[in-house]
Motif scaffolding. Structure first.
Motif, PDB file in Angstrom:
ATOM      1  N   SER A 127       0.695  -1.331  -0.089  1.00 25.56           N
ATOM      2  CA  SER A 127       0.079   0.057  -0.011  1.00 25.56           C
ATOM      3  C   SER A 127       1.028   1.292   0.027  1.00 25.56           C
ATOM      4  O   SER A 127       0.492   2.388  -0.729  1.00 25.56           O
ATOM      5  CB  SER A 127      -0.960   0.065   1.099  1.00 25.56           C
ATOM      6  N   SER A 178       1.108  11.616  -6.816  1.00 27.40           N
ATOM      7  CA  SER A 178       1.520  12.926  -6.393  1.00 27.40           C
ATOM      8  C   SER A 178       0.470  13.336  -5.367  1.00 27.40           C
ATOM      9  O   SER A 178      -0.639  13.030  -5.599  1.00 27.40           O
ATOM     10  CB  SER A 178       2.079  13.634  -7.294  1.00 27.40           C
ATOM     11  N   GLU A 179       0.962  14.325  -4.566  1.00 19.84           N
ATOM     12  CA  GLU A 179      -0.057  15.127  -3.793  1.00 19.84           C
ATOM     13  C   GLU A 179      -0.919  15.689  -4.331  1.00 19.84           C
ATOM     14  O   GLU A 179      -2.033  16.250  -4.150  1.00 19.84           O
ATOM     15  CB  GLU A 179       0.675  15.844  -2.815  1.00 19.84           C
ATOM     16  N   PRO A 223      -6.948  10.596  -2.433  1.00 19.15           N
ATOM     17  CA  PRO A 223      -7.118  10.503  -0.565  1.00 19.15           C
ATOM     18  C   PRO A 223      -5.806   9.996  -0.041  1.00 19.15           C
ATOM     19  O   PRO A 223      -4.938   9.368  -0.504  1.00 19.15           O
ATOM     20  CB  PRO A 223      -8.056   9.412  -0.524  1.00 19.15           C
ATOM     21  N   ASP A 224      -5.632  10.410   1.334  1.00 12.90           N
ATOM     22  CA  ASP A 224      -4.315  10.019   1.960  1.00 12.90           C
ATOM     23  C   ASP A 224      -4.251   8.607   2.018  1.00 12.90           C
ATOM     24  O   ASP A 224      -3.137   7.982   2.148  1.00 12.90           O
ATOM     25  CB  ASP A 224      -4.373  10.525   3.392  1.00 12.90           C
ATOM     26  N   ASP A 225      -5.192   7.750   2.210  1.00 11.70           N
ATOM     27  CA  ASP A 225      -5.146   6.196   2.266  1.00 11.70           C
ATOM     28  C   ASP A 225      -5.207   5.456   0.836  1.00 11.70           C
ATOM     29  O   ASP A 225      -5.714   4.441   0.920  1.00 11.70           O
ATOM     30  CB  ASP A 225      -5.839   5.688   3.386  1.00 11.70           C
ATOM     31  N   ILE A 226      -4.977   6.375  -0.149  1.00  9.94           N
ATOM     32  CA  ILE A 226      -4.992   5.671  -1.547  1.00  9.94           C
ATOM     33  C   ILE A 226      -4.417   4.391  -1.480  1.00  9.94           C
ATOM     34  O   ILE A 226      -4.882   3.462  -2.392  1.00  9.94           O
ATOM     35  CB  ILE A 226      -4.676   6.740  -2.590  1.00  9.94           C
ATOM     36  N   ALA A 270       0.646   4.025  -2.916  1.00 10.47           N
ATOM     37  CA  ALA A 270       0.447   5.562  -2.471  1.00 10.47           C
ATOM     38  C   ALA A 270       1.731   6.287  -3.358  1.00 10.47           C
ATOM     39  O   ALA A 270       1.413   7.548  -3.615  1.00 10.47           O
ATOM     40  CB  ALA A 270       0.563   5.757  -1.150  1.00 10.47           C
ATOM     41  N   ASP A 271       2.952   5.712  -3.173  1.00  8.08           N
ATOM     42  CA  ASP A 271       4.095   6.630  -3.977  1.00  8.08           C
ATOM     43  C   ASP A 271       3.707   6.939  -5.506  1.00  8.08           C
ATOM     44  O   ASP A 271       4.361   7.796  -5.978  1.00  8.08           O
ATOM     45  CB  ASP A 271       5.285   5.860  -3.863  1.00  8.08           C
TER      46      ASP A 271
END
Length: 189
Positions: free
Chosen positions: A129, A137-138, A143-146, A133-134
């Motif tokens: 995970s 990009s922001e 979402p934070d928990d993508i 997430a990496d």
């Protein structure tokens, strides 16, 4: 033909895993592995002590192989949303059909029963995970928990494929994950 006197543990554990996949985890005995590997049952008992230790060693070996495959998929994937999809498609493997996939779920049952194996699964999920997430990009608005959301979607789509295996698992996973990203407003390219 005479029995082999030695065989590396890795080969023995691969034979044990093959037996477990083909006939179910309960089919793994020292006698059945003796037949599959050519080693005597007493040699196997000396190496693995009891059936529980043998099964655990085989499943830990499978986790080692999955960790290596995961690192390869992470290394090969570009750090983009499409790369996250590619990573999970690569990890979906080719089960060779629904019967082999169903047998694999019996192996998962064994992982859930053993605290050490559950910990390997937890650590693998955390690594995977994080790598997913990496790929976002922001600025992508993910979402934070993508990472965990996408890993969960992936595992769910594997299960749903099992109920209707009319296309390759890779095609099904790719289509499902791209639809997931579109549904939450993220590009998959």
């Amino acid at each position: 033909m005479p029995r082999p006197k030695t065989m590396p543990d890795g080969e023995v554990l691969k034979a044990a895993l093959k037996l477990m996949h083909e006939k179910g985890p309960d089919a793994l005995t020292f006698a059945s592995l003796s037949t599959a590997s050519g080693l005597s049952a007493s040699t196997l008992v000396q190496r693995f002590r009891n059936k529980e230790e043998l099964a655990r060693a085989a499943l830990l070996h499978a986790w080692d192989e999955l960790d290596a495959k995961t690192e390869g998929a992470i290394s090969a994937a570009p750090r983009t949303p499409g790369g996250a999809v590619d990573m999970l498609v690569a990890l979906s493997g080719d089960y060779g059909g629904i019967e082999a996939y169903a047998e694999g779920l019996l192996m998962l049952r064994e992982d859930f029963r053993d605290p050490l194996l559950r910990e390997r699964g937890r650590a693998w999920g955390e690594r995977l995970s994080g790598a997913i997430a990496d790929c976002f990009s922001e600025k992508a608005g993910a979402p934070d928990d993508i990472g965990m959301l996408m890993a969960s979607q992936w595992q769910g789509c594997l299960l749903w494929w099992g109920f209707n295996p009319t296309e390759t698992i890779a095609a099904h996973v790719r289509k499902s994950l791209e639809a997931f990203l579109a549904a939450i407003g993220l590009p998959h390219r």
